[in-house]
Every structure is written in structure tokens, then in C-alpha cells.
Design a protein around this motif. Structure first.
Motif, PDB file in Angstrom:
ATOM      1  N   ALA A 145       8.656 -10.843 -14.004  1.00 52.70           N
ATOM      2  CA  ALA A 145       9.053  -9.496 -13.587  1.00 52.70           C
ATOM      3  C   ALA A 145       7.864  -8.596 -13.283  1.00 52.70           C
ATOM      4  N   CYS A 146       6.770  -9.174 -12.821  1.00 54.09           N
ATOM      5  CA  CYS A 146       5.601  -8.382 -12.430  1.00 54.09           C
ATOM      6  C   CYS A 146       5.936  -7.541 -11.196  1.00 54.09           C
ATOM      7  N   ALA A 147       5.208  -6.470 -11.020  1.00 60.07           N
ATOM      8  CA  ALA A 147       5.520  -5.499  -9.968  1.00 60.07           C
ATOM      9  C   ALA A 147       5.696  -6.100  -8.575  1.00 60.07           C
ATOM     10  N   PRO A 148       4.878  -7.065  -8.141  1.00 58.34           N
ATOM     11  CA  PRO A 148       5.054  -7.570  -6.771  1.00 58.34           C
ATOM     12  C   PRO A 148       6.413  -8.182  -6.491  1.00 58.34           C
ATOM     13  N   ASN A 149       7.158  -8.541  -7.522  1.00 58.13           N
ATOM     14  CA  ASN A 149       8.397  -9.279  -7.322  1.00 58.13           C
ATOM     15  C   ASN A 149       9.642  -8.411  -7.254  1.00 58.13           C
ATOM     16  N   THR A 150       9.451  -7.089  -7.174  1.00 52.93           N
ATOM     17  CA  THR A 150      10.551  -6.163  -6.884  1.00 52.93           C
ATOM     18  C   THR A 150      10.322  -5.566  -5.511  1.00 52.93           C
ATOM     19  N   LEU A 151      11.364  -5.521  -4.692  1.00 53.18           N
ATOM     20  CA  LEU A 151      11.292  -4.888  -3.378  1.00 53.18           C
ATOM     21  C   LEU A 151      11.914  -3.500  -3.439  1.00 53.18           C
ATOM     22  N   LEU A 152      11.308  -2.562  -2.700  1.00 55.78           N
ATOM     23  CA  LEU A 152      11.761  -1.171  -2.670  1.00 55.78           C
ATOM     24  C   LEU A 152      12.095  -0.760  -1.247  1.00 55.78           C
ATOM     25  N   ASP A 153      13.070   0.141  -1.104  1.00 52.98           N
ATOM     26  CA  ASP A 153      13.393   0.657   0.225  1.00 52.98           C
ATOM     27  C   ASP A 153      12.488   1.841   0.559  1.00 52.98           C
ATOM     28  N   ALA A 154      12.743   2.472   1.691  1.00 54.94           N
ATOM     29  CA  ALA A 154      11.864   3.551   2.170  1.00 54.94           C
ATOM     30  C   ALA A 154      11.865   4.754   1.238  1.00 54.94           C
ATOM     31  N   ASP A 155      12.901   4.899   0.436  1.00 55.06           N
ATOM     32  CA  ASP A 155      12.980   6.011  -0.505  1.00 55.06           C
ATOM     33  C   ASP A 155      12.491   5.649  -1.902  1.00 55.06           C
ATOM     34  N   GLY A 156      12.035   4.401  -2.071  1.00 55.04           N
ATOM     35  CA  GLY A 156      11.522   3.979  -3.360  1.00 55.04           C
ATOM     36  C   GLY A 156      12.569   3.439  -4.310  1.00 55.04           C
ATOM     37  N   ARG A 157      13.774   3.181  -3.816  1.00 60.10           N
ATOM     38  CA  ARG A 157      14.803   2.563  -4.654  1.00 60.10           C
ATOM     39  C   ARG A 157      14.681   1.046  -4.585  1.00 60.10           C
ATOM     40  N   TRP A 158      14.922   0.380  -5.707  1.00 56.15           N
ATOM     41  CA  TRP A 158      14.827  -1.084  -5.686  1.00 56.15           C
ATOM     42  C   TRP A 158      15.927  -1.656  -4.796  1.00 56.15           C
ATOM     43  N   THR A 159      15.621  -2.761  -4.130  1.00 55.25           N
ATOM     44  CA  THR A 159      16.605  -3.395  -3.248  1.00 55.25           C
ATOM     45  C   THR A 159      16.860  -4.853  -3.597  1.00 55.25           C
TER      46      THR A 159
ATOM     47  N   PRO B  70       0.800  -1.239   0.000  1.00 56.95           N
ATOM     48  CA  PRO B  70       0.000   0.000   0.000  1.00 56.95           C
ATOM     49  C   PRO B  70       0.826   1.278   0.000  1.00 56.95           C
ATOM     50  N   ARG B  71       2.010   1.214   0.611  1.00 60.16           N
ATOM     51  CA  ARG B  71       2.897   2.382   0.611  1.00 60.16           C
ATOM     52  C   ARG B  71       3.205   2.825  -0.807  1.00 60.16           C
ATOM     53  N   TRP B  72       3.427   1.872  -1.722  1.00 58.66           N
ATOM     54  CA  TRP B  72       3.818   2.218  -3.084  1.00 58.66           C
ATOM     55  C   TRP B  72       2.632   2.299  -4.033  1.00 58.66           C
ATOM     56  N   LEU B  73       1.516   1.736  -3.650  1.00 57.50           N
ATOM     57  CA  LEU B  73       0.309   1.958  -4.442  1.00 57.50           C
ATOM     58  C   LEU B  73      -0.112   3.422  -4.378  1.00 57.50           C
ATOM     59  N   ARG B  74       0.312   4.103  -3.314  1.00 57.19           N
ATOM     60  CA  ARG B  74       0.016   5.538  -3.193  1.00 57.19           C
ATOM     61  C   ARG B  74       1.010   6.397  -3.971  1.00 57.19           C
ATOM     62  N   GLU B  75       2.138   5.813  -4.389  1.00 53.49           N
ATOM     63  CA  GLU B  75       3.141   6.537  -5.173  1.00 53.49           C
ATOM     64  C   GLU B  75       3.548   5.698  -6.379  1.00 53.49           C
ATOM     65  N   PRO B  76       2.607   5.444  -7.265  1.00 52.87           N
ATOM     66  CA  PRO B  76       2.880   4.506  -8.361  1.00 52.87           C
ATOM     67  C   PRO B  76       3.954   4.971  -9.336  1.00 52.87           C
TER      68      PRO B  76
END
Length: 252
Positions: free
Chosen positions: A179-193, A109-115
Motif C-alpha cells: 500500500a505504498c503511495a505509488p500504488n494509489t491512483l488519484l483523479d484531477a481533484d485528488g480523490r482516489w480512483t 509530480p502533480r501530487w508531489l506538489r500537493e502532498p
């Protein structure tokens, strides 16, 4: 895969593995497999000590053994879950246990608000994955020939004809293959991890990943974000390859 919307029974083999820890279902797939998060009794909610358990009933036809091999191979070059265990229970179901990683799924939900932030990071993360994994020596294949062996038997004549008219390979990379969206993890700043769910990882044209990654933004964020995936990756959209690989995805 989707987040569960109703109560999910916890298999006895997962309960035994949890050994009294808190078990939370987090994903279900269309074939009846479930991913659970297991937190030890003394875990304060941080990811340290947390595990994820993929449980696939024998009827799924999916190989978690193959995913375990791919994760161990890819972990030498890029952030992916660390394999802790792989086993079968008495009913033939497979369990794959991995250590939790820092970061939130790009569909949290954190990133659904900042797509827009998430979509661009999907492209950046995919480019980093493709650049990191070596094609030379990769033992896994996800090319068109291999994928067409899994063509939907109900695919109609028009679909079969379109898939027979394959595009030339742009170049080869080691693809994520889901490579669908759920399979990438993001940090608190929105960078992929990191990336997760690499059960079909293999060598293919990068557009096989790119087309699906961009398409998944529509499923998860709504229309209008596909271009940010390509911008994040650093490539101009190739309409013909995108159309082909999206059709291939929908029918294999």
C-alpha cells in the motif's frame, strides 16, 4: 519501485507484444523487473487503448501469475487494473498485461506538489479497499505467519525477538499488501480512483497496510504527512501495531 532514471532496454517479448506501438518504461523494481506503458500507434495519448506490461525476468522469484489471479478476484468489488494477458517468453520471463486506468499515481509530480491532499486520499482509498473486499471466501493470506516464512535470513537477534512479540489482531480485512503511495491512483481533484500492484493481496490486520502506507509518505513526500493517512482512513494511530508492522515490512 522507482521511476527509471536512465535508459531501460526493452525486452524483445515486450516489443513483439507492442506490435509497433510506443513503449515507455515507467517503473523499475529492485529485482530487475520493469513496467512499461504501451500506446498503440493511433492512440492520441489518452488512456483508452493504452496498456501496461509488467515484465519480470525469471531470476526475480516474483509471481506475476499470482498477481493476475488476485486482480481478477479483486476486480469484482473494487477498481483495479483489468487483466488482458499473462504469459512467459522463451527465456522464462513473465509478462502481465493490463488495461490502463484513469488517474495519476499519487507520486506523480502533480501530487508531489500537493502532498497533503495526496496523503489524505491514500488513507481514504485504503479504507475503501478494506471495506469493499470480502474476507469471507478470500483465498489469499498475508498474515504474520505467512510473512515470517519470508523473513530476511540476515535479520539479527533483536529483530527476530521483536517480531516474535506480535500484537493481537485488531480485526481482519483483505489487505493490498503493498500500500505504498505509488500504488494509489488519484483523479484531477485528488480523490482516489483505483489501486494497482496487488501481487501480494491477502487477508491480514488492516494495520499491516496502514503502517506501510503512512511510512511511504515519508519516502515520497517528506516528513509530516503520516497523520493524514490515518485521518483519511478514519482511525487513531496505534503506535504499537504501527511499529510492529513497519518492522515486519522492513524485514520480509
Amino acid at each position: 519501485m522507482t521511476a527509471p532514471t536512465e535508459e531501460v532496454p526493452v525486452p524483445a517479448s515486450v516489443e513483439r507484444l507492442a506490435a509497433g506501438g510506443r513503449v515507455t518504461p515507467v517503473w523499475v523494481n529492485e529485482r530487475g523487473g520493469v513496467t512499461f506503458r504501451v500506446d498503440d500507434c493511433d492512440n492520441d495519448g489518452d488512456d483508452d487503448g493504452a496498456r501496461y506490461v509488467k515484465w519480470n525476468p525469471a531470476s526475480t522469484g516474483l509471481s506475476l501469475a499470482g498477481e493476475a489471479v488476485r486482480l481478477r478476484w479483486a476486480a469484482r468489488w473494487t477498481p483495479v487494473p483489468r487483466v488482458l494477458d499473462h504469459r512467459r517468453d522463451d527465456d522464462g520471463a513473465e509478462l502481465l498485461v493490463t488495461a490502463a486506468l484513469d488517474g495519476l499515481s499519487a507520486v506523480d509530480p502533480r501530487w508531489l506538489r500537493e502532498p497533503a491532499t495526496a496523503a489524505r486520499s491514500l488513507g481514504e482509498g485504503l479504507r475503501a479497499l478494506h471495506d469493499a473486499l470480502p474476507v469471507a471466501g478470500c483465498p489469499f493470506d498475508w498474515g504474520i505467519d505467512e510473512r515470517l516464512t519470508h523473513l530476511d535470513p540476515e535479520a539479527d537477534t533483536d529483530v527476530r525477538a521483536a517480531l516474535a512479540d506480535r500484537p493481537d489482531v485488531d480485526h481482519l480485512v483483505v489487505c493490498h499488501a503493498d500500500a505504498c503511495a505509488p500504488n494509489t491512483l488519484l483523479d484531477a481533484d485528488g480523490r482516489w480512483t483505483a489501486h494497482v500492484d496487488l501481487g501480494r493481496l491477502g487477508v491480514a490486520d488492516p494495520w499491516a497496510d496502514l503502517a506501510v502506507c503512512a511510512m511511504s509518505t515519508g519516502w515520497n513526500y517528506g516528513p509530516g504527512y503520516e497523520h493524514l493517512v490515518y485521518e483519511g482512513y478514519g482511525v487513531e494511530p496505534d503506535a504499537a501495531r504501527i511499529a510492529y508492522y513497519q518492522l515486519l515490512w522492513d524485514n520480509t
